[in-house]
Design an enzyme around this catalytic site. Structure first.
Site, short mmCIF file in Angstrom:
data_model
loop_
_atom_site.label_atom_id
_atom_site.label_comp_id
_atom_site.label_asym_id
_atom_site.label_seq_id
_atom_site.Cartn_x
_atom_site.Cartn_y
_atom_site.Cartn_z
CG ASN A 221 -1.75 1.19 1.41
OD1 ASN A 221 -1.84 2.01 0.49
ND2 ASN A 221 -2.36 1.32 2.57
CE LYS B 213 -0.25 3.34 4.69
NZ LYS B 213 -0.22 3.42 6.14
CG HIS C 128 -5.95 1.73 5.19
ND1 HIS C 128 -5.55 2.73 6.06
CD2 HIS C 128 -4.90 0.89 5.07
CE1 HIS C 128 -4.31 2.50 6.43
NE2 HIS C 128 -3.88 1.39 5.84
CD GLU D 291 -3.11 5.52 6.70
OE1 GLU D 291 -3.07 5.56 5.46
OE2 GLU D 291 -2.18 5.04 7.39
CD GLU E 103 -3.43 -2.56 7.49
OE1 GLU E 103 -2.27 -2.64 7.07
OE2 GLU E 103 -4.20 -1.64 7.19
N GLY F 113 2.37 2.39 10.66
CA GLY F 113 3.32 3.49 10.48
C GLY F 113 4.02 3.93 11.74
CB SER G 289 5.19 -1.58 11.95
OG SER G 289 4.74 -0.25 12.20
N GLY H 242 2.84 -1.15 4.29
CA GLY H 242 2.79 0.27 3.94
C GLY H 242 4.18 0.79 3.66
N GLY H 243 4.80 1.41 4.67
CA GLY H 243 6.12 2.06 4.54
C GLY H 243 7.15 1.21 3.80
P1 PGA Z 1 2.77 0.39 7.60
O1 PGA Z 1 1.31 0.56 6.94
O2 PGA Z 1 3.33 -0.89 7.06
O3 PGA Z 1 3.53 1.60 7.17
O4 PGA Z 1 2.57 0.32 9.08
C1 PGA Z 1 0.45 -0.53 6.78
C2 PGA Z 1 -0.86 -0.09 6.19
O5 PGA Z 1 -1.32 1.01 6.49
O6 PGA Z 1 -1.47 -0.81 5.39
#
Ligand code: PGA
Length: 259
Positions: A6, A8, A93, A95, A172, A178, A219, A240-241
């Protein structure tokens, strides 16, 4: 196994082109059934489709609107994603829930729209930190799951079977996204078990034989992926990251291929 990256609202055009170029060259282990998917921002859809057209990596969108078309300024429909060559969509998600006020009821409508367009939805659920601190993470996430699948539950048995065969769930925990904080292996296992049991209770015989895959997200990186992906009820990761760091993402894909 499914590894979903992802992106973002990242990265810039040049970095996106470089990532897609590298992903297009990914050669999977011929013995592996692992699926690799990236989720770029919508402005890169056509670039992603071109780069990944004859590659082992597929792509999807980070969200879609619940309607097929109309006066919804700034929105993109599931049909449009499909027409651009996308095959997946992330829905619900945290967010989107937090910053765009998406409710379970809305997510439920989006899941139906995605399925009708032939996209595979990844339904995200997960508890905020205060819910975990109060020990209510099971009921919180299972209620999100049930309500986000409300319209699937109302389908005819045949339609429900078809829908569930396309569905992927991602657990999640919001506090792990993040932040560099990862849920303990024990907690991940317990949460996934709880969600699997809830799916059984809700849909029973209409579930696919292998069950609905549940990814872990929050993470995930190339250092912790082996332990997390080694857990029995974990069918992959939503990253994500680390999905923006080519080496880290490819390492996670290789680890998943060995599972
Ligand atoms: P992250 O994000 O790996 O940066 O924690 C995961 C996500 O939001 O799907």
């Amino acid at each position: 196994m499914i590894i979903a990256g992802n992106w973002k609202m990242n990265p810039d055009h040049q970095a996106a082109a470089a990532l897609l170029d590298a992903l297009s060259a990914y050669t999977p282990d011929p013995n592996s059934t692992c699926k690799i998917v990236c989720f770029p921002p919508a402005c890169y859809f056509s670039m992603a489709n071109q780069a990944l057209a004859s590659s082992a990596v597929s792509w999807g969108a980070q969200n879609c609107h619940q309607e097929a078309s109309g006066a919804f300024t700034g929105e993109i429909s599931s049909q449009m994603i499909k027409e651009q060559g996308g095959s997946w969509v992330i829905l619900g998600h945290s967010e989107r829930r937090q910053y765009f006020a998406e409710t379970d009821a809305l997510v439920s409508q989006k899941i139906v729209a995605a399925l009708q367009s032939g996209l595979k939805p990844i339904l995200c659920v997960g508890e905020p930190e205060e819910v975990r601190n109060n020990g209510h993470q099971d009921s919180f996430t299972q209620s999100q799951l049930e309500k986000s699948l409300d319209l699937v539950a109302q389908m005819t048995p045949d339609a429900q079977k078809t829908a569930l065969a396309q569905l992927v769930i991602a657990y999640e925990p919001v506090w792990a996204i993040g932040t560099g904080k990862v849920a303990s292996l024990q907690d991940i296992e317990a949460m996934h078990q709880g969600l699997l049991q809830k799916m059984d209770a809700l849909f029973g015989a209409h579930l696919p034989e292998a069950g609905v895959p549940i990814l872990y997200g929050g993470s995930v990186n190339d250092t912790n992926a082996a332990d997390i992906l080694g857990l029995k009820p974990v069918s992959g990761a939503l990253v994500g990251g680390a999905s923006l760091k080519l080496d880290a993402f490819l390492s996670i894909c290789r680890i998943a291929e060995e599972e």
